[in-house]
Write an enzyme that holds these catalytic residues in place. Structure first.
Site, mmCIF file in Angstrom:
data_model
loop_
_atom_site.group_PDB
_atom_site.id
_atom_site.type_symbol
_atom_site.label_atom_id
_atom_site.label_comp_id
_atom_site.label_asym_id
_atom_site.label_seq_id
_atom_site.Cartn_x
_atom_site.Cartn_y
_atom_site.Cartn_z
ATOM 1 N N LYS A 1 0.814 -1.222 0.000
ATOM 2 C CA LYS A 1 0.000 0.000 0.000
ATOM 3 C C LYS A 1 0.841 1.263 0.000
ATOM 4 C CE LYS A 1 -4.407 -1.901 1.146
ATOM 5 N NZ LYS A 1 -5.490 -2.153 2.079
ATOM 6 N N ARG B 1 -3.806 -10.346 4.346
ATOM 7 C CA ARG B 1 -4.196 -10.357 2.926
ATOM 8 C C ARG B 1 -3.004 -9.827 2.137
ATOM 9 N NH1 ARG B 1 -6.209 -6.905 -0.911
ATOM 10 N NH2 ARG B 1 -7.802 -7.752 -2.310
HETATM 11 N N1 HH2 Z 1 -7.400 -3.848 0.435
HETATM 12 C C1 HH2 Z 1 -7.684 -3.857 -0.889
HETATM 13 C C2 HH2 Z 1 -8.752 -4.607 -1.372
HETATM 14 N N2 HH2 Z 1 -9.472 -5.402 -0.563
HETATM 15 N N3 HH2 Z 1 -9.875 -6.284 1.584
HETATM 16 C C3 HH2 Z 1 -9.590 -6.347 2.880
HETATM 17 N N4 HH2 Z 1 -10.269 -7.157 3.683
HETATM 18 N N5 HH2 Z 1 -8.600 -5.571 3.424
HETATM 19 C C4 HH2 Z 1 -7.843 -4.730 2.674
HETATM 20 O O1 HH2 Z 1 -6.976 -4.031 3.234
HETATM 21 C C5 HH2 Z 1 -8.117 -4.669 1.270
HETATM 22 C C6 HH2 Z 1 -9.172 -5.459 0.756
HETATM 23 C C7 HH2 Z 1 -6.864 -3.043 -1.826
HETATM 24 O O2 HH2 Z 1 -5.851 -3.855 -2.407
HETATM 25 P P1 HH2 Z 1 -5.928 -4.520 -3.862
HETATM 26 O O3 HH2 Z 1 -7.033 -5.501 -3.964
HETATM 27 O O4 HH2 Z 1 -4.600 -5.095 -4.224
HETATM 28 O O5 HH2 Z 1 -6.161 -3.305 -4.818
HETATM 29 P P2 HH2 Z 1 -7.427 -2.807 -5.640
HETATM 30 O O6 HH2 Z 1 -8.501 -2.446 -4.678
HETATM 31 O O7 HH2 Z 1 -6.910 -1.622 -6.409
HETATM 32 O O8 HH2 Z 1 -7.871 -3.925 -6.545
#
Ligand code: HH2
Length: 399
Positions: A342, A376
């Site tokens: 992040k 995660r």
């Molecule tokens: N962060 C993201 C997405 N989903 N779910 C949980 N439970 N906790 C988190 O911190 C979290 C999440 C953001 O990361 P990512 O899926 O890699 O990115 P994007 O939302 O751009 O797809």
């Protein structure tokens, strides 16, 4: 009642100032903040006095508003400091006191039970994750063109499936598949489009993947579709607040869930988020989400909570959450943390999202020290190796 984690002097001072304790006493409390700290709210002047005196008799201590002693204030919050044993004896003595103070006994007993409880598990599908034995990993697969760290890499179903199976091979305990980016500034993706992206991926993974699947969505339509494709859990970054039908859908399908704290919505959440009391709002918001889930009929042992790193939080907020993460023990539920790659890491180490591994590992271990039992992550193999070392140093204390 809320458990506090005040091991850092600035956090301690912030909480003592909130209670209105005399600044001359802050140094005294600093020497006592190594054990448990419990915040109790809305005490009458009499209850605050009784609590303070009882705490001192038991070898514990208690911060109350400086005007409790002068009688110029009618109500005060309190922060009770002590070991588990001392706080249990405070509770026991209070139960024989006038009712204004006796009602605190149950809250203090609950706080001690939540702080010292060691057995934590999370039921997902027909698996029982024994979280007290080891930290579990949720591997991330984004079937999106625009995710912040891997957008476009796994948009083709073949690539997404291959990546998910790779993460499983590296030791992921659950695979989280999302078809909507929730990065700051992102716009919602229609449920139909999320389903279009997910369908071929879920169809294959539900047959080929041996670990359970979760779907990262705020839409009950997508959750219902995923349930029919064999997905075991819903990871909702809005904590069931975006779609009023979500809790019912998850309950009816017998799915598990991750409830995440968010302030605002992804499109605008990073526009100068402000909190009056960061940890109180996160714990309070999650408690509300949990009660929404339980009222809809979701079993408590199927719920995990997540403070939502980066979801309506500044970099300083993210640092404070990780420093004080153990305050989420107040809820008595497994804590999942999503720090992987992040922006708050990139701000410290430089590097684009794909080059934030060292910072990701540092933040993951900080989260584990604060009680997170599910991480995660995008980099499953590397985090698994880091945990092998960490867990050899701090083995499970399950008895
Ligand atoms: N962060 C993201 C997405 N989903 N779910 C949980 N439970 N906790 C988190 O911190 C979290 C999440 C953001 O990361 P990512 O899926 O890699 O990115 P994007 O939302 O751009 O797809």
């Amino acid at each position: 009642m809320r458990l506090l984690a005040l091991h850092h002097y600035s956090d301690l001072c912030q909480e003592l100032a909130r209670v209105g304790a005399d600044p001359a006493s802050w140094g005294i409390f600093a020497a006592k903040a190594g054990g448990l700290a419990v915040r109790l709210e809305g005490l009458s002047q009499a209850a605050a006095n009784i609590l303070k005196q009882t705490a001192l008799i038991c070898g514990a201590d208690c911060a109350v508003n400086r005007d409790v002693i002068t009688g110029r204030i009618r109500r005060s919050d309190a922060v009770l400091f002590g070991t588990a044993r001392q706080l249990r004896s405070v509770a026991q003595r209070l139960s024989g006191q006038p009712s204004c103070a006796a009602r605190l006994a149950g809250e203090i007993d609950l706080a001690v039970a939540r702080a010292t409880g060691r057995k934590l598990s999370w039921r997902v599908g027909n698996r029982l994750f024994k979280l007290s034995q080891r930290v579990h990993l949720m591997g991330v697969v984004n079937v999106t063109p625009d995710s912040f760290s891997d957008g476009g890499r796994y948009l083709e179903p073949e690539a997404a499936v291959e990546h998910a199976l790779k993460l499983e091979g590296e030791g992921a305990d659950i695979i989280d598949i999302g078809a909507e980016s929730t990065r700051p500034g992102s716009r919602p993706v229609e449920p139909a489009e999320q389903i279009r992206r997910l369908r071929p991926v879920l169809r294959r993974l539900s047959r080929e993947c041996r670990v359970p699947l979760s779907v990262d969505t705020m839409s009950s339509r997508v959750a219902g579709f995923a349930a029919r494709e064999g997905v075991a859990a819903v990871n909702d970054v809005s904590g069931f607040s975006a779609d009023p039908a979500m809790a019912r859908t998850v309950a009816r399908a017998g799915m598990s869930c991750v409830l995440v704290h968010i302030k605002g919505r992804p499109r605008t959440m990073q526009r100068r988020p402000v909190y009056r009391d960061l940890m109180a709002e996160i714990v309070g918001g999650l408690a509300l989400a949990v009660s929404r889930a339980e009222s809809a009929g979701i079993d408590r042992n199927r719920i995990a909570v997540d403070p939502g790193i980066g979801f309506g939080k500044t970099f300083a907020h993210n640092h404070e959450i990780l420093r004080r993460l153990s305050e989420l023990r107040t809820l008595g539920l497994p804590v999942l943390a999503g720090v992987s790659r992040k922006a708050f890491i990139g701000e410290l180490t430089g590097g684009d999202p794909a080059n934030r591994l060292e910072g990701t590992i540092a933040a993951c271990l900080a989260a584990v020290m604060g009680g997170a039992r599910v991480l995660r992550v995008h980099d499953v193999a590397a985090v698994r190796r880091a945990l092998a070392v960490f867990e050899a140093i701090f083995p499970s204390q399950e008895t």
